[in-house]
Design a protein around this motif. Structure first.
Motif, short mmCIF file in Angstrom:
data_model
loop_
_atom_site.label_atom_id
_atom_site.label_comp_id
_atom_site.label_asym_id
_atom_site.label_seq_id
_atom_site.Cartn_x
_atom_site.Cartn_y
_atom_site.Cartn_z
N GLN A 284 0.83 -1.20 0.00
CA GLN A 284 0.00 0.00 0.00
C GLN A 284 0.86 1.25 0.00
O GLN A 284 1.74 1.40 0.83
CB GLN A 284 -0.91 0.02 1.22
N PRO A 285 0.61 2.18 -0.93
CA PRO A 285 1.37 3.44 -0.92
C PRO A 285 1.09 4.23 0.36
O PRO A 285 0.00 4.13 0.94
CB PRO A 285 0.83 4.19 -2.15
N HIS A 286 2.07 4.99 0.79
CA HIS A 286 1.89 5.89 1.92
C HIS A 286 1.40 7.22 1.37
O HIS A 286 2.06 7.83 0.52
CB HIS A 286 3.21 6.06 2.67
N LEU A 287 0.25 7.68 1.85
CA LEU A 287 -0.44 8.83 1.26
C LEU A 287 -0.42 10.02 2.21
O LEU A 287 -0.76 9.89 3.40
CB LEU A 287 -1.89 8.45 0.94
N PHE A 288 -0.05 11.19 1.69
CA PHE A 288 0.01 12.42 2.48
C PHE A 288 -0.65 13.55 1.71
O PHE A 288 -0.52 13.66 0.49
CB PHE A 288 1.47 12.79 2.78
N TRP A 289 -1.36 14.39 2.48
CA TRP A 289 -2.00 15.58 1.89
C TRP A 289 -1.32 16.82 2.47
O TRP A 289 -1.33 17.02 3.68
CB TRP A 289 -3.50 15.61 2.19
N LEU A 290 -0.75 17.65 1.58
CA LEU A 290 -0.10 18.89 2.01
C LEU A 290 -1.15 19.99 2.04
O LEU A 290 -1.63 20.45 1.00
CB LEU A 290 1.03 19.25 1.04
N GLY A 291 -1.51 20.40 3.25
CA GLY A 291 -2.55 21.41 3.41
C GLY A 291 -2.10 22.79 2.97
O GLY A 291 -0.92 23.06 2.78
N MET A 292 -3.07 23.68 2.82
CA MET A 292 -2.76 25.06 2.44
C MET A 292 -2.16 25.80 3.64
O MET A 292 -2.54 25.56 4.78
CB MET A 292 -4.02 25.78 1.97
N PRO A 293 -1.24 26.73 3.40
CA PRO A 293 -0.66 27.51 4.50
C PRO A 293 -1.60 28.61 4.95
O PRO A 293 -2.63 28.89 4.30
CB PRO A 293 0.61 28.10 3.86
N MET A 294 -1.26 29.25 6.05
CA MET A 294 -2.01 30.42 6.48
C MET A 294 -1.77 31.54 5.47
O MET A 294 -0.63 31.85 5.12
CB MET A 294 -1.54 30.87 7.87
N LEU A 295 -2.85 32.14 4.99
CA LEU A 295 -2.75 33.25 4.04
C LEU A 295 -2.86 34.57 4.78
O LEU A 295 -3.76 34.76 5.61
CB LEU A 295 -3.85 33.14 2.99
N ILE A 296 -1.95 35.49 4.51
CA ILE A 296 -1.96 36.81 5.14
C ILE A 296 -2.36 37.81 4.05
O ILE A 296 -1.55 38.22 3.22
CB ILE A 296 -0.58 37.15 5.72
N SER A 297 -3.64 38.17 4.05
CA SER A 297 -4.21 38.94 2.95
C SER A 297 -3.45 40.23 2.68
O SER A 297 -3.23 40.61 1.52
CB SER A 297 -5.69 39.25 3.24
N SER A 298 -3.07 40.93 3.73
CA SER A 298 -2.41 42.23 3.56
C SER A 298 -1.05 42.12 2.87
O SER A 298 -0.55 43.11 2.31
CB SER A 298 -2.23 42.91 4.92
#
Length: 380
Positions: A284-298
């Motif tokens: 079975q492949p090892h599966l990872f999800w790279l989440g989105m970083p914190m976005l600083i709108s300014s």
């Protein structure tokens, strides 16, 4: 560390001990047999009294002679060692299976340190929160180049997604490759909107970066891999930023991720053990999800990004990810939580409010490698 074997050590039984044992046996004959014979002669009509007296005398003699007799494990150290080893191995395996999921959930317990360099620049470093007893028990560790190479040796690693996954790929390569090998990597890897392939012959390691900024691109990639029955050993995916900027619809994003989750069925071949969690099979492949970083709108570099990529929108996208059956308990991907890592590192770790300093992606790489150790039940 040099381990001394007990096999070459002589058993510590001297002639004096053997003599003591012989004297003890002789004393037992005198102290036990003679009184018992006399008691039997005089108390033959009272068998209960006879056996009570015999038992009392026997126990008394046994207590006094027991220090002179070596234990069975003194004569058979290998038996004792084998038994203890087997018990320890069985116990440690059970504890590992019971604590594996809890240790993975603690992988993001990271603290950040900010340092000012002599030329007044700011540098950052990180470590796991060692004041947390649960974190200490999991024994997380920063993995060096050699160990990282050994861990991934002979593997095929596929990383697919947007610019965040490209930075993650760079950090992984920077850990595995030596300086001379890294010279050409950065320029080739960061060719705009392109794929990248690298074979590390000395490790038998193959790494592919696939430019796939939309969730539909990821679903298409999974379909191709499944059709060819060609599954990587490690698969890292991540998306959301392009969808947030160009489509800006969290409901559509969640539905696209649900389609991706459905396409992952051929990748998932786990065996469920009651009360002990999921045990991965070797294929079975090892599966990872790279989440989105914190976005600083300014800090975002265009007005369109500032308008569309707000904290409210990001929250809706994160909620869409959580509901899409990609992550545990219903999904197969282990989350590499870039939002947590980037938020804890803070504003000082980004220049454009979206892409963070290399040390943040470095932390994500080490989290993945420690998760691989936990999943594969290995120890460096």
């Amino acid at each position: 560390m040099k381990i001394l074997s007990l096999r070459n050590r002589p058993l510590n039984i001297s002639g004096r001990m053997i003599g003591a044992v012989q004297l003890g046996v002789l004393a037992a004959c005198i102290v036990v047999l003679v009184p018992m014979g006399l008691a039997g002669y005089h108390l033959s009509r009272n068998k209960v009294l006879f056996f009570s007296g015999a038992l009392f005398i026997s126990l008394a003699v046994a207590v006094h002679l027991s220090p002179y007799f070596p234990t069975l494990t003194d004569f058979l150290p290998s038996l004792s060692s084998s038994s203890q080893s087997s018990s320890s191995s069985s116990s440690s395996t059970l504890v590992l299976l019971q604590n594996r999921d809890s240790c993975i959930s603690l992988l993001h317990r990271i603290q950040w340190m900010h340092h000012q360099t002599p030329n007044l620049n700011l540098s950052h470093s990180w470590s796991w929160v060692l004041s947390d007893e649960d974190v200490i028990a999991c024994d997380f560790q920063k993995i060096g180049r050699k160990d990282a190479g050994d861990l991934l040796s002979g593997s095929w690693v596929v990383i697919a997604g947007d610019s965040q996954t490209r930075f993650f790929t760079l950090s992984l390569l920077d850990l595995i490759l030596v300086e001379d090998e890294m010279l050409s990597v950065r320029g080739d890897l960061f060719k705009r909107h392109s794929d990248y392939h690298l074979d590390v012959d000395r490790l038998g390691l193959r790494i592919d970066f696939i430019w796939a900024p939309y969730e539909t691109n990821l679903t298409q990639l999974v379909g191709e891999l499944s059709k060819n029955q060609s599954f990587p050993d490690v698969l890292v995916m991540g998306s959301g930023l392009w969808h947030m900027l160009h489509i800006t619809n969290s409901t559509d994003y969640a539905e696209s991720l649900e389609g991706l989750a459905s396409s992952m069925a051929p990748f998932v071949a786990s065996v469920r053990v009651p009360d002990l969690g999921s045990v991965s099979s070797s294929s079975q492949p090892h599966l990872f999800w790279l989440g989105m970083p914190m976005l600083i709108s300014s800090m975002l570099n265009t007005e369109e990004k500032k308008e569309k990529m707000t904290n409210v929108t990001q929250f809706a996208y994160v909620r869409g990810l959580r509901s899409a059956n990609l992550l545990p308990p219903n999904g197969p991907f282990v989350l590499l939580d870039m939002q947590s890592l980037s938020e804890n590192c803070g504003v000082r770790c980004t220049e454009d409010g979206m892409h963070y300093d290399g040390v943040v992606y470095e932390a994500a790489v080490h989290i993945m490698l420690n998760a691989l150790l936990i999943q594969s039940q290995q120890k460096l």
